[in-house]
Design a protein around this motif. Structure first.
Motif, mmCIF file in Angstrom:
data_model
loop_
_atom_site.group_PDB
_atom_site.id
_atom_site.type_symbol
_atom_site.label_atom_id
_atom_site.label_comp_id
_atom_site.label_asym_id
_atom_site.label_seq_id
_atom_site.Cartn_x
_atom_site.Cartn_y
_atom_site.Cartn_z
ATOM 1 N N TYR A 3 0.861 -1.185 0.000
ATOM 2 C CA TYR A 3 0.000 0.000 0.000
ATOM 3 C C TYR A 3 0.893 1.230 0.000
ATOM 4 N N VAL A 4 0.604 2.125 -0.932
ATOM 5 C CA VAL A 4 1.313 3.395 -0.994
ATOM 6 C C VAL A 4 0.243 4.478 -0.946
ATOM 7 N N GLY A 5 0.275 5.286 0.098
ATOM 8 C CA GLY A 5 -0.731 6.330 0.200
ATOM 9 C C GLY A 5 -0.832 6.903 1.592
ATOM 10 N N GLU A 6 -1.969 7.523 1.850
ATOM 11 C CA GLU A 6 -2.188 8.221 3.105
ATOM 12 C C GLU A 6 -2.701 7.269 4.189
ATOM 13 N N TRP A 7 -2.342 7.594 5.428
ATOM 14 C CA TRP A 7 -2.712 6.799 6.591
ATOM 15 C C TRP A 7 -3.337 7.712 7.648
ATOM 16 N N LYS A 8 -4.161 7.117 8.501
ATOM 17 C CA LYS A 8 -4.686 7.821 9.665
ATOM 18 C C LYS A 8 -4.873 6.795 10.770
ATOM 19 N N ASP A 9 -4.256 7.040 11.908
ATOM 20 C CA ASP A 9 -4.356 6.131 13.060
ATOM 21 C C ASP A 9 -4.015 4.688 12.684
ATOM 22 N N GLY A 10 -2.997 4.503 11.839
ATOM 23 C CA GLY A 10 -2.522 3.171 11.477
ATOM 24 C C GLY A 10 -3.373 2.438 10.445
ATOM 25 N N GLU A 11 -4.355 3.117 9.856
ATOM 26 C CA GLU A 11 -5.200 2.497 8.843
ATOM 27 C C GLU A 11 -5.108 3.273 7.537
ATOM 28 N N ARG A 12 -5.343 2.559 6.414
ATOM 29 C CA ARG A 12 -5.391 3.235 5.112
ATOM 30 C C ARG A 12 -6.526 4.251 5.161
ATOM 31 N N HIS A 13 -6.203 5.503 4.847
ATOM 32 C CA HIS A 13 -7.197 6.570 4.934
ATOM 33 C C HIS A 13 -6.750 7.726 4.053
ATOM 34 N N GLY A 14 -7.578 8.099 3.075
ATOM 35 C CA GLY A 14 -7.208 9.139 2.113
ATOM 36 C C GLY A 14 -6.932 8.498 0.766
ATOM 37 N N GLN A 15 -6.094 9.127 -0.025
ATOM 38 C CA GLN A 15 -5.757 8.605 -1.355
ATOM 39 C C GLN A 15 -4.654 7.554 -1.255
ATOM 40 N N GLY A 16 -4.811 6.471 -2.026
ATOM 41 C CA GLY A 16 -3.765 5.460 -1.995
ATOM 42 C C GLY A 16 -3.947 4.384 -3.047
ATOM 43 N N THR A 17 -2.905 3.564 -3.186
ATOM 44 C CA THR A 17 -2.902 2.435 -4.108
ATOM 45 C C THR A 17 -2.514 1.182 -3.348
ATOM 46 N N PHE A 18 -3.347 0.162 -3.453
ATOM 47 C CA PHE A 18 -3.110 -1.107 -2.782
ATOM 48 C C PHE A 18 -2.961 -2.191 -3.835
ATOM 49 N N THR A 19 -1.892 -2.960 -3.750
ATOM 50 C CA THR A 19 -1.671 -4.096 -4.644
ATOM 51 C C THR A 19 -1.644 -5.355 -3.795
ATOM 52 N N SER A 20 -2.540 -6.308 -4.097
ATOM 53 C CA SER A 20 -2.603 -7.549 -3.325
ATOM 54 C C SER A 20 -1.683 -8.595 -3.936
ATOM 55 N N PRO A 21 -1.349 -9.628 -3.162
ATOM 56 C CA PRO A 21 -0.471 -10.690 -3.677
ATOM 57 C C PRO A 21 -1.020 -11.384 -4.921
ATOM 58 N N ASP A 22 -2.361 -11.434 -5.065
ATOM 59 C CA ASP A 22 -2.940 -12.105 -6.236
ATOM 60 C C ASP A 22 -3.019 -11.197 -7.461
ATOM 61 N N GLY A 23 -2.533 -9.949 -7.335
ATOM 62 C CA GLY A 23 -2.464 -9.054 -8.482
ATOM 63 C C GLY A 23 -3.575 -8.028 -8.599
#
Length: 103
Positions: A3-23
């Motif tokens: 995950y590359v992007g914004e965080w809040k209180d240790g969670e994905r929050h805001g704009q971001g990109t998430f890539t999972s192991p399955d693609g």
């Protein structure tokens, strides 16, 4: 996973990109560690979902494009086509759903 992007209180929050192991690649708005708001999900098989997400599911206005080019455009509720039009790869209307029922 990545995950590359914004965080809040240790969670994905805001704009971001998430890539999972399955693609799978989720790009867009995040809240409470899930895709919420405008975004795009691309799956390894070529399926693409674009639109409004709620708790990781397409919910609201959106478009799903299948690997074979079928397009489902309109309103979704918890990923289910609700008020949508279905088009083939050439843009010809194949059918509609109104209030979750085929027309």
């Amino acid at each position: 996973e990545n995950y590359v992007g914004e965080w809040k209180d240790g969670e994905r929050h805001g704009q971001g990109t998430f890539t999972s192991p399955d693609g799978r690649i989720h790009v867009g708005e995040w809240k409470d560690n899930k895709q919420n708001g405008q975004g795009r999900l691309t799956k390894p098989n070529g399926l693409e979902e674009i639109g409004e997400f709620n708790n990781g599911k397409l919910h609201g206005e959106g478009k799903v494009t299948t690997p074979d080019g079928l397009k489902i455009v309109g309103e979704f509720k918890d990923y289910k086509p609700w008020n949508v039009t279905v088009y083939d790869k050439d843009g010809k209307t194949l059918g509609k759903m109104v209030d979750g029922k085929k027309q």
